[in-house]
Scaffold this active site. Structure first.
Site, PDB file in Angstrom:
ATOM      1  N   CYS A  56       0.818  -1.218   0.000  1.00 54.76           N
ATOM      2  CA  CYS A  56       0.000   0.000   0.000  1.00 54.76           C
ATOM      3  C   CYS A  56       0.852   1.268   0.000  1.00 54.76           C
ATOM      4  CB  CYS A  56      -0.967   0.000   1.177  1.00 54.76           C
ATOM      5  SG  CYS A  56      -0.191  -0.155   2.804  1.00 54.76           S
ATOM      6  N   HIS A 162      -2.271   1.183   7.158  1.00 55.20           N
ATOM      7  CA  HIS A 162      -2.533   1.320   5.727  1.00 55.20           C
ATOM      8  C   HIS A 162      -2.107   2.704   5.251  1.00 55.20           C
ATOM      9  CE1 HIS A 162      -4.293   0.089   1.979  1.00 55.20           C
ATOM     10  NE2 HIS A 162      -5.126   1.118   1.938  1.00 55.20           N
ATOM     11  N   ASP A 180      -8.478   4.612  -1.785  1.00 54.58           N
ATOM     12  CA  ASP A 180      -7.867   3.401  -1.237  1.00 54.58           C
ATOM     13  C   ASP A 180      -7.178   2.604  -2.340  1.00 54.58           C
ATOM     14  OD1 ASP A 180      -7.272   1.015   0.125  1.00 54.58           O
ATOM     15  OD2 ASP A 180      -9.034   1.237   1.415  1.00 54.58           O
TER      16      ASP A 180
END
Length: 503
Positions: A56, A162, A180
């Site tokens: 990520c 994240h 995201d």
């Protein structure tokens, strides 16, 4: 036998609002009308899904760097320079990131190493009001973006730490849009900014530090145009340590008498694969894309690169380095053997690399062969002299592809009036140019251990930034910044010190 698998997750709502839902669309339209979605359009143009479950941080950074049109200075695939997760490896091995993810500080390190301007804040270093101001500022422009590091659990989502970029802001609802990068799991979604702050105001158990956010933008000065440090080879950490730590110790422990002694100490102990660490950036294109002419952009870049090369070769340090490499350099680790590479040698290399253009992979030429290589000149527009071009033809037995490399050349080569290029061989950026640039980029304190005061003064004069032209100063400052970032990454100092490296 059935294998367990998961197709996405249901987005917990509330607290999040799916971007594609009716409510999410309404928020988007209102925010757009309010002028706080300006940064969204650049980001969405380069939106990508992380290629590994723990990538990520890498995917978020690659997406933002591409949205800012920052040139990575090295190829992704074929001739294309483009940020990809696989290229963001200078601060943490990719295998380690794949297994455990990456920390906030290491992402900051990667952004610096990639040539971006970075302002990073942990939540204990700022406030929610300041965070809101930054989100609004970035959402009302497209030249700076926010990367958020947060704990998913705060939003009732599965998982823990994240990274994702913030794509916009709704002032009336005080909500932020999270783009995201784990799109296989959750779609883009709106969240209350207060809750996002709470999600960032958590401790990363791995590093022991609080999470936070960073502002990424382009540097006001241009990034390196001719030289760059490469972290692709696994020996980069040893080379960075040698340059930043071992060289000062060696110089202070030896009784050096002249510049030749200093260069001997530096060059004769270099780690292996040293020339994999610093490279000159080549312009590569398919032949049919340019034909026998240069685009205005190519001409401008080559002109600047040629000027930088001229300025490097105009320094007194360059003369010392060249004399040493061709007369005194000895031993298997010395680079003297590598300074004689000709343009015909480069042509063969370009031809082999060009095979990857057909395959879409610059790292491999399996199944391809080089049918022809050629060094020639093409005319340029205006007053610029003809440009040296290295061409290669590659084939896999079914199709051929012609590849050109545009070579930045010194004025001596550019002013050659003869029809042959033999007088230009060796005038492209070579080891002596590259090593001169790297010596100039070493921190000034590198030389402070030299005991002979007269020699110390002479070395300081040779490496002084004050006497360099502005263009070369910018090039050297960028290299020096890269070195500082790499040293901090190697020493694991990036978690405690998030500030930009001093040049």
């Amino acid at each position: 036998m059935a294998m367990p698998s998961i197709y996405r997750r249901v987005l917990p709502s509330p607290p999040a609002i799916d971007f594609a839902s009716s409510e999410g669309k309404q928020l988007f339209m209102e925010a757009t009308q309010g002028g706080t979605m300006e940064g969204f359009f650049k980001l969405i143009s380069y939106f990508q899904t992380q290629s590994e479950p723990a990538y990520c941080g890498l995917a978020t950074l690659a997406m933002v760097l591409n949205a800012l049109s920052i040139d990575p200075g090295r190829k992704w695939k074929g001739p294309w320079r483009w940020f990809d997760e696989s290229m963001l490896d200078c601060c943490e091995p990719l295998e380690k990131v794949k297994a455990k993810g990456i920390s906030f500080g290491k992402v900051v390190c990667l952004a610096h190493c990639a040539g971006a301007k970075v302002e990073a804040f942990r939540t204990n270093q700022t406030s929610i009001d300041e965070f809101r101001k930054h989100v609004i500022a970035c959402s009302t422009s497209d030249d700076r973006h926010v990367i958020s590091s947060y704990n998913r659990a705060t939003f009732k989502q599965t998982g823990t730490g994240h990274f994702s970029p913030i794509g916009g802001y709704h002032a009336g609802k005080d909500m932020a849009l999270i783009l995201d990068v784990a799109r296989f799991k959750y779609p883009p979604h709106w969240v209350p900014l207060k809750l996002l702050w709470e999600a960032m105001d958590t401790v990363d158990d791995t590093s022991g530090f609080r999470r936070g956010f960073m502002l990424i933008s382009r540097l006001q000065r241009p990034p390196a145009l001719l030289y760059t440090l490469s972290c692709k080879h696994e020996s980069w950490a040893n080379i960075a340590k040698y340059l930043m730590e071992d060289v000062p110790v060696l110089l202070s422990s030896k009784n050096v008498k002249d510049v030749k002694d200093v260069l001997s100490i530096v060059f004769n102990s270099l780690p292996s694969k040293f020339l994999e660490f610093i490279k000159w950036v080549a312009e590569v294109r398919r032949t049919e894309e340019g034909g026998q002419s240069l685009s205005p952009e190519e001409q401008e870049r080559l002109s600047i690169k040629g000027e930088i090369l001229k300025q490097v070769q105009g320094t007194h340090l360059y003369k010392h380095v060249t004399d040493f490499l061709f007369t005194c350099c000895q031993g298997p680790q010395c680079l003297g053997q590598e300074t004689e590479a000709s343009l015909t040698d480069i042509a063969a290399s370009v031809c082999c690399q060009g095979a990857g253009v057909l395959k879409g992979n610059s790292e491999s030429s399996n199944g391809f062969c080089c049918g022809e290589t050629l060094v020639h000149k093409i005319k340029s527009n205006g007053d610029m002299a003809p440009v040296t071009v290295v061409s290669g033809t590659v084939t896999n037995g079914l199709v051929e592809q012609k590849v050109d490399m545009l070579v930045p050349s010194s004025p001596k080569c550019l002013n050659s009036s003869g029809p042959e290029l033999t007088d230009c061989i060796g005038m492209h950026p070579a080891s002596n140019d590259v090593l001169t640039a790297l010596l100039l980029a070493l921190p000034p304190q590198t030389w402070s251990g030299i005991k002979d005061e007269t020699l110390l003064q002479e070395i300081n004069t040779l490496v002084s930034m004050d006497s360099l032209p502005t263009l070369l100063q910018e090039e050297i400052m960028h290299l020096r910044g890269q070195l500082n970032v790499l040293k901090r990454c190697k020493d694991d100092e990036v978690e405690e010190d998030l500030y930009a490296p001093s040049f």
